[in-house]
Design an enzyme around this catalytic site. Structure first.
Site, PDB file in Angstrom:
ATOM      1  N   THR A 195      36.120 -69.689   1.833  1.00 21.53           N
ATOM      2  CA  THR A 195      35.829 -70.170   3.183  1.00 21.53           C
ATOM      3  C   THR A 195      36.023 -69.018   4.162  1.00 21.53           C
ATOM      4  O   THR A 195      37.113 -68.460   4.250  1.00 21.53           O
ATOM      5  CB  THR A 195      36.729 -71.351   3.546  1.00 21.53           C
ATOM      6  OG1 THR A 195      36.368 -72.478   2.730  1.00 21.53           O
ATOM      7  CG2 THR A 195      36.567 -71.739   5.006  1.00 21.53           C
TER       8      THR A 195
ATOM      9  N   SER B 143      38.902 -78.680  -3.103  1.00 20.93           N
ATOM     10  CA  SER B 143      39.595 -77.997  -2.021  1.00 20.93           C
ATOM     11  C   SER B 143      40.921 -77.425  -2.495  1.00 20.93           C
ATOM     12  O   SER B 143      41.629 -78.035  -3.299  1.00 20.93           O
ATOM     13  CB  SER B 143      39.845 -78.982  -0.873  1.00 20.93           C
ATOM     14  OG  SER B 143      40.735 -78.433   0.079  1.00 20.93           O
TER      15      SER B 143
ATOM     16  N   LYS C  26      31.427 -69.165   1.732  1.00 22.77           N
ATOM     17  CA  LYS C  26      31.064 -70.445   2.340  1.00 22.77           C
ATOM     18  C   LYS C  26      31.359 -70.388   3.837  1.00 22.77           C
ATOM     19  O   LYS C  26      32.506 -70.202   4.230  1.00 22.77           O
ATOM     20  CB  LYS C  26      31.864 -71.577   1.683  1.00 22.77           C
ATOM     21  CG  LYS C  26      31.645 -72.957   2.263  1.00 22.77           C
ATOM     22  CD  LYS C  26      32.490 -73.985   1.509  1.00 22.77           C
ATOM     23  CE  LYS C  26      32.390 -75.366   2.111  1.00 22.77           C
ATOM     24  NZ  LYS C  26      33.076 -75.438   3.439  1.00 22.77           N
TER      25      LYS C  26
ATOM     26  N   TYR D 284      40.951 -70.579   0.416  1.00 21.67           N
ATOM     27  CA  TYR D 284      41.361 -69.873   1.628  1.00 21.67           C
ATOM     28  C   TYR D 284      42.132 -68.646   1.165  1.00 21.67           C
ATOM     29  O   TYR D 284      43.097 -68.767   0.413  1.00 21.67           O
ATOM     30  CB  TYR D 284      42.257 -70.743   2.503  1.00 21.67           C
ATOM     31  CG  TYR D 284      41.569 -71.936   3.122  1.00 21.67           C
ATOM     32  CD1 TYR D 284      40.775 -71.790   4.249  1.00 21.67           C
ATOM     33  CD2 TYR D 284      41.712 -73.210   2.570  1.00 21.67           C
ATOM     34  CE1 TYR D 284      40.134 -72.885   4.833  1.00 21.67           C
ATOM     35  CE2 TYR D 284      41.083 -74.306   3.143  1.00 21.67           C
ATOM     36  CZ  TYR D 284      40.298 -74.131   4.272  1.00 21.67           C
ATOM     37  OH  TYR D 284      39.669 -75.216   4.829  1.00 21.67           O
TER      38      TYR D 284
END
Length: 410
Positions: A164, A114, A274, A138
């Site tokens: 994402t 992440s 994703k 992100y």
């Protein structure tokens, strides 16, 4: 993972692993990891969707040599499973993402990291050794922050970025609000310390508010603040990077941002999206030349009432027609469910919460246990279903059971 390990007699299933983790996590951590959006119905349905299907086993086949490997990023992976990117793993265990990386290296299983990890991407790369890894990304409104992260990931040998795409706004997570969740000292959002002051980098909820009537830009100069629109002009997030202010990006779009990301990442890293859940978006992903898709609903933490990922999978697979790989995450708790996802057309699956439960249970050893349980269950399922190679697994091995109990072939 080839060496036979003794059973942990206190933990023989993922369900037991979850119970062990619940006893070890504090309430704030447990609520943060396990909560879904709003009532949690999509979170629940991610798991329940697998019970709609039954396996049709074939017999009198030579299954003496079962090969669970698959092709991933141009190399053979020993299993069609990876560890999904999950944030702030030091909440589960002090060793955090480094322990997960070491467990993945031992298992030969790819790890997703992440952006909002509590261990730097460089330290995770060092713990991973030659084991493959990908970075969940992100794409911030202020792209320079994202550009820096991409360049670091390239230098550290990450195989791909997983963008994402299902967080233009953040889903409502009521326990997170009630608990006023903050990342406790001494942990910090490690990948953004250079963009944050010493206090804000440790605080996940800095500048965050679910009351859109408040002016987040008032108060201390160092506070993070979300983006907003001032007439015709859009103001990007301000202050130190925090999840709630910087991760949601309502300006993301196919035409502008995917091309930019491909230019930044290529040729060293692939670009995946994703958070795809429909055939229309799957076709757009192919059109915009992404390298792969992950069917995901953010672990049921975004749009409550959305399709379970397994229910969304078939239309995405049908739309893509094999042009790019289709992966899936969400709700997988047993090796038979890996088999079912592959039978419905997924090329690969990603495991999220069970890994966190393993990490909480026994650190690196607990993550290895989680992966071993899933490996053993999946291998057994392949053999008992009459398959010896991952590519043999197809919808011919499944039937669907409706609410009345009637069975239909797929």
């Amino acid at each position: 993972m080839a060496t036979q390990q003794p059973h942990d007699l206190n933990c023989l299933t993922i369900a037991e692993l979850e119970r062990h983790a619940e006893q070890r996590m504090d309430k704030q951590t447990r609520d943060y990891y396990n909560e879904g959006a709003d009532s949690g119905s999509t979170l629940l349905e991610n798991s329940q969707a697998y019970s709609k299907y039954r396996i049709r086993p074939r017999v009198l086949r030579d299954i003496s040599l079962i090969d669970t490997s698959c092709l991933l990023f141009g190399a053979r992976s020993p299993l069609p499973i990876g560890v999904a990117p999950t944030a702030m793993q030091c909440l589960a265990h002090p060793d955090g993402e480094a322990a997960t990386a070491r467990a993945c290296r031992e298992a030969g299983v790819i790890m997703g990291l992440s952006s909002f990890a509590t261990t730097t991407l460089e330290d995770v790369a060092e713990a991973s050794g030659d084991n493959p890894r990908v970075l969940q990304l992100y794409l911030f409104e202020e792209r320079e922050h994202s550009r820096k992260l991409i360049q670091r990931a390239k230098a550290a040998g990450y195989k791909a970025v997983f963008l994402t795409v299902d967080t233009p706004m953040l889903g409502r997570r009521n326990l997170e609000i009630r608990n006023q969740f903050k990342l406790p000292k001494p942990y910090k959002i490690a990948n953004f310390t250079e963009d944050s002051d010493s206090t804000a980098s440790k605080t996940v909820m800095d500048g965050a508010s679910y009351d859109t009537g408040t002016d987040e830009r008032e108060g201390k100069k160092s506070a993070s603040a979300p983006s907003y629109r001032d007439g015709e002009q859009r103001k990007p997030p301000a202050g130190p990077i925090s999840f709630h202010t910087h991760a949601p990006n309502p300006t993301l779009c196919w035409d502008r941002d995917i091309d930019w990301l491909r230019k930044e990442c290529k040729p060293e890293m692939e670009v995946w999206v994703k958070g795809i859940a429909t055939s229309e978006d799957a076709l757009l992903a192919v059109h915009h030349r992404v390298d792969g898709i992950v069917v995901s609903n953010h672990g049921g933490r975004q749009l409550n009432g959305a399709l379970a990922t397994l229910d969304a999978l078939p239309e995405v697979v049908d739309a893509v027609q094999g042009k790019i790989p289709v992966h899936i995450d969400g709700g997988i708790r047993h090796g038979t469910e890996i088999f079912k996802a592959l039978a419905l057309g997924a090329d690969f699956v990603w495991i999220g919460r069970p890994v966190l439960w393993g990490l909480s249970y026994k650190g690196q050893e607990g993550v290895e246990l989680c992966l071993r349980l899933l490996r053993d269950e999946f291998t057994l399922c392949m053999g008992l279903a009459g398959t010896v190679k991952v590519l043999e697994i197809s919808k011919d091995y499944l039937v669907k059971v409706d609410k009345s109990g009637f069975v239909s072939r797929l």
